[in-house]
Design a protein around this motif. Structure first.
Motif, mmCIF file in Angstrom:
data_model
loop_
_atom_site.group_PDB
_atom_site.id
_atom_site.type_symbol
_atom_site.label_atom_id
_atom_site.label_comp_id
_atom_site.label_asym_id
_atom_site.label_seq_id
_atom_site.Cartn_x
_atom_site.Cartn_y
_atom_site.Cartn_z
ATOM 1 N N ARG A 223 -7.443 -8.316 3.908
ATOM 2 C CA ARG A 223 -8.520 -8.295 4.901
ATOM 3 C C ARG A 223 -9.749 -7.606 4.339
ATOM 4 O O ARG A 223 -10.883 -8.055 4.561
ATOM 5 C CB ARG A 223 -8.052 -7.614 6.184
ATOM 6 C CG ARG A 223 -9.107 -7.622 7.284
ATOM 7 C CD ARG A 223 -8.544 -7.040 8.554
ATOM 8 N NE ARG A 223 -7.918 -8.051 9.380
ATOM 9 C CZ ARG A 223 -6.952 -7.808 10.263
ATOM 10 N NH1 ARG A 223 -6.476 -6.587 10.397
ATOM 11 N NH2 ARG A 223 -6.444 -8.781 10.998
ATOM 12 N N ALA A 224 -9.567 -6.496 3.608
ATOM 13 C CA ALA A 224 -10.711 -5.836 2.984
ATOM 14 C C ALA A 224 -11.417 -6.780 2.022
ATOM 15 O O ALA A 224 -12.658 -6.833 1.980
ATOM 16 C CB ALA A 224 -10.252 -4.575 2.251
ATOM 17 N N THR B 166 -6.757 -1.015 -0.607
ATOM 18 C CA THR B 166 -7.393 -2.265 -0.198
ATOM 19 C C THR B 166 -6.288 -3.237 0.229
ATOM 20 O O THR B 166 -5.109 -2.993 0.010
ATOM 21 C CB THR B 166 -8.207 -2.900 -1.342
ATOM 22 O OG1 THR B 166 -7.331 -3.224 -2.430
ATOM 23 C CG2 THR B 166 -9.300 -1.958 -1.826
ATOM 24 N N ASP B 167 -6.676 -4.322 0.831
ATOM 25 C CA ASP B 167 -5.734 -5.373 1.199
ATOM 26 C C ASP B 167 -6.490 -6.690 1.324
ATOM 27 O O ASP B 167 -7.699 -6.752 1.028
ATOM 28 C CB ASP B 167 -4.976 -5.021 2.484
ATOM 29 C CG ASP B 167 -5.896 -4.804 3.688
ATOM 30 O OD1 ASP B 167 -7.096 -5.169 3.609
ATOM 31 O OD2 ASP B 167 -5.426 -4.270 4.710
ATOM 32 N N ARG C 4 -9.651 0.264 2.895
ATOM 33 C CA ARG C 4 -8.807 0.760 3.980
ATOM 34 C C ARG C 4 -8.971 2.266 4.117
ATOM 35 O O ARG C 4 -9.229 2.973 3.143
ATOM 36 C CB ARG C 4 -7.334 0.444 3.721
ATOM 37 C CG ARG C 4 -6.949 -0.998 4.007
ATOM 38 C CD ARG C 4 -5.432 -1.162 4.041
ATOM 39 N NE ARG C 4 -4.838 -0.459 5.171
ATOM 40 C CZ ARG C 4 -4.654 -0.991 6.372
ATOM 41 N NH1 ARG C 4 -5.025 -2.235 6.611
ATOM 42 N NH2 ARG C 4 -4.100 -0.277 7.346
ATOM 43 N N TYR C 5 -8.801 2.737 5.342
ATOM 44 C CA TYR C 5 -8.767 4.176 5.572
ATOM 45 C C TYR C 5 -7.299 4.606 5.591
ATOM 46 O O TYR C 5 -6.474 3.974 6.260
ATOM 47 C CB TYR C 5 -9.409 4.530 6.918
ATOM 48 C CG TYR C 5 -9.349 6.006 7.185
ATOM 49 C CD1 TYR C 5 -10.202 6.862 6.517
ATOM 50 C CD2 TYR C 5 -8.394 6.537 8.061
ATOM 51 C CE1 TYR C 5 -10.131 8.227 6.732
ATOM 52 C CE2 TYR C 5 -8.323 7.901 8.280
ATOM 53 C CZ TYR C 5 -9.191 8.740 7.612
ATOM 54 O OH TYR C 5 -9.116 10.093 7.811
ATOM 55 N N TYR D 41 -10.754 0.487 8.555
ATOM 56 C CA TYR D 41 -11.448 0.373 7.275
ATOM 57 C C TYR D 41 -12.725 1.212 7.316
ATOM 58 O O TYR D 41 -13.316 1.420 8.383
ATOM 59 C CB TYR D 41 -11.814 -1.090 6.985
ATOM 60 C CG TYR D 41 -10.609 -2.001 6.928
ATOM 61 C CD1 TYR D 41 -10.050 -2.356 5.709
ATOM 62 C CD2 TYR D 41 -10.018 -2.485 8.100
ATOM 63 C CE1 TYR D 41 -8.927 -3.183 5.653
ATOM 64 C CE2 TYR D 41 -8.902 -3.299 8.059
ATOM 65 C CZ TYR D 41 -8.353 -3.641 6.827
ATOM 66 O OH TYR D 41 -7.242 -4.441 6.777
ATOM 67 N N ALA E 260 -13.570 -1.475 11.550
ATOM 68 C CA ALA E 260 -14.219 -0.977 10.335
ATOM 69 C C ALA E 260 -15.448 -0.175 10.722
ATOM 70 O O ALA E 260 -16.269 -0.623 11.518
ATOM 71 C CB ALA E 260 -14.612 -2.132 9.416
ATOM 72 N N LEU F 43 -8.358 5.499 13.857
ATOM 73 C CA LEU F 43 -6.951 5.388 13.495
ATOM 74 C C LEU F 43 -6.030 5.943 14.587
ATOM 75 O O LEU F 43 -4.855 5.582 14.655
ATOM 76 C CB LEU F 43 -6.702 6.116 12.172
ATOM 77 C CG LEU F 43 -5.387 5.812 11.460
ATOM 78 C CD1 LEU F 43 -5.319 4.345 11.051
ATOM 79 C CD2 LEU F 43 -5.208 6.711 10.242
ATOM 80 N N ALA G 187 -8.674 -5.419 13.889
ATOM 81 C CA ALA G 187 -9.099 -4.531 12.804
ATOM 82 C C ALA G 187 -10.406 -3.856 13.193
ATOM 83 O O ALA G 187 -11.281 -4.468 13.817
ATOM 84 C CB ALA G 187 -9.279 -5.317 11.513
ATOM 85 N N ASP H 134 -5.121 -0.798 11.909
ATOM 86 C CA ASP H 134 -5.847 -1.338 10.762
ATOM 87 C C ASP H 134 -7.292 -0.882 10.799
ATOM 88 O O ASP H 134 -8.132 -1.451 11.509
ATOM 89 C CB ASP H 134 -5.776 -2.863 10.756
ATOM 90 C CG ASP H 134 -4.373 -3.366 10.468
ATOM 91 O OD1 ASP H 134 -3.720 -2.814 9.561
ATOM 92 O OD2 ASP H 134 -3.916 -4.292 11.159
ATOM 93 N N GLU I 272 -13.571 7.151 11.092
ATOM 94 C CA GLU I 272 -12.350 6.463 10.689
ATOM 95 C C GLU I 272 -11.097 7.125 11.268
ATOM 96 O O GLU I 272 -10.244 6.417 11.837
ATOM 97 C CB GLU I 272 -12.271 6.360 9.161
ATOM 98 C CG GLU I 272 -13.250 5.374 8.555
ATOM 99 C CD GLU I 272 -14.637 5.965 8.304
ATOM 100 O OE1 GLU I 272 -15.489 5.262 7.753
ATOM 101 O OE2 GLU I 272 -14.849 7.151 8.678
#
Length: 321
Positions: free
Chosen positions: A159-160, A156-157, A151-152, A120, A100, A113, A98, A118, A109
């Protein structure tokens, strides 16, 4: 979950230090004299509450680490260094890691990507100072900063939520929020004053020039249909969390662009701050002369090694007439 702080300067080292101090698995990636100082003597983190030296592990490049899919890489280098940093990271880390972005601007971001699934965004409100290798000053206490994450480009999820929880347990205020890029576009408007501060000194943040730069920024975002957090909402989010005090009797110096010039850096991140507004203006047929001028002035100062605060704001205004 291990945090890999890639670009451990003022923001990155302060965050890494606080995470390490509060029991999280952390490694810093830094370069040059700053890396050498932290490797040999530890990270000295100073705040109004006192000074602590932390033996945070540090390496000088991503390929010096063995990554796994549970790592979270926190990008904290200046935006002009992002592409090279991501290339090095992509060559060393698995696809599942991930990434961020704690960085200023909104271009990091999407760049991440392209290489990692993943990604953020983290909207950072953290007054720090980094001008001496191995030493970082964090001016807010007991809360070091506000670090909202999402998240970008939206959502959210788990992990966020986990990242926000780790931040919260390490002297930060943090929530996972689905509209993180709206926050970061609001911060972009605030950071349009960085070039003015760097060129003309901190008092110039309240100048007519700064107001005009923001007006152009608001107009450009609105024309492009990009939502952003306004001043009122930003003030409400900050609340009274950030309590600035002197360290060793001294007030904090300037922001990130000012600090870059003070360290003698040959590049600054203005192309990704004021330059973002210039880009939007050109795409949508909107003149942005103030931000264009500030972009060129900041770049010239860095290339020529000019000291921060050495430009008369009236001189800049005269160039716009």
């Amino acid at each position: 979950m291990r945090f890999v702080i890639y670009g451990a300067g003022g923001i990155g080292a302060a965050l890494g230090g606080r995470l390490f101090e509060n029991g999280h698995d952390v490694v810093l990636i830094a370069r040059g004299a700053h890396h050498d100082a932290m490797r040999d003597h530890g990270l000295r983190l100073e705040s109004p509450a006192g000074s602590v030296t932390l033996p945070v592990p540090v390496v000088d490049r991503p390929s010096a680490l063995a990554f796994d899919d549970d790592d979270v890489v926190l990008l904290a280098m200046k935006s002009q260094d992002t592409n090279d940093a991501l290339e090095a990271l992509a060559s060393a880390a698995p696809d599942g890691v991930a990434v961020a972005s704690l960085q200023n601007g909104v271009a990091n971001e999407p760049a991440a990507l392209r290489r990692f699934a993943d990604v953020y965004g983290v909207c950072v409100m953290m007054p720090t100072l980094f001008v001496e290798p191995g030493v970082v000053l964090a001016y807010s206490s007991p809360i070091t900063g506000i670090l909202d994450v999402g998240r970008y480009h939206e959502g959210t999820d788990e992990r966020a939520e986990a990242i926000a929880s780790a931040f919260t347990a390490s002297t930060f205020v943090s929530v996972a929020r689905p509209d993180i890029m709206r926050c970061k576009h609001g911060k972009l408007l605030m950071k349009l004053g960085n070039a003015i501060e760097a060129a003309c000194g901190p008092e110039a943040r309240a100048s007519d020039l700064a107001a005009r730069a923001r007006e152009e920024g608001v107009a450009a975002l609105r024309m492009a249909g990009i939502p952003f957090v306004d001043t009122e909402e930003d003030t409400e989010r900050r609340g009274d969390h950030l309590r600035m005090s002197r360290i060793n009797g001294e007030r904090r110096g300037g922001g990130s662009t000012w600090q870059s010039l003070a360290r003698g850096a040959s590049t600054v991140e203005t192309d990704y701050l004021n330059g973002e507004i210039v880009l939007l203006g050109r795409l949508h047929g909107l003149p942005t002369p103030v931000n264009e001028l500030l972009q060129h002035v900041a770049r010239r100062m860095a290339v020529n090694g000019e000291a921060p605060g050495s430009v008369d704001p009236d001189t800049l205004l005269a160039q716009l007439r």
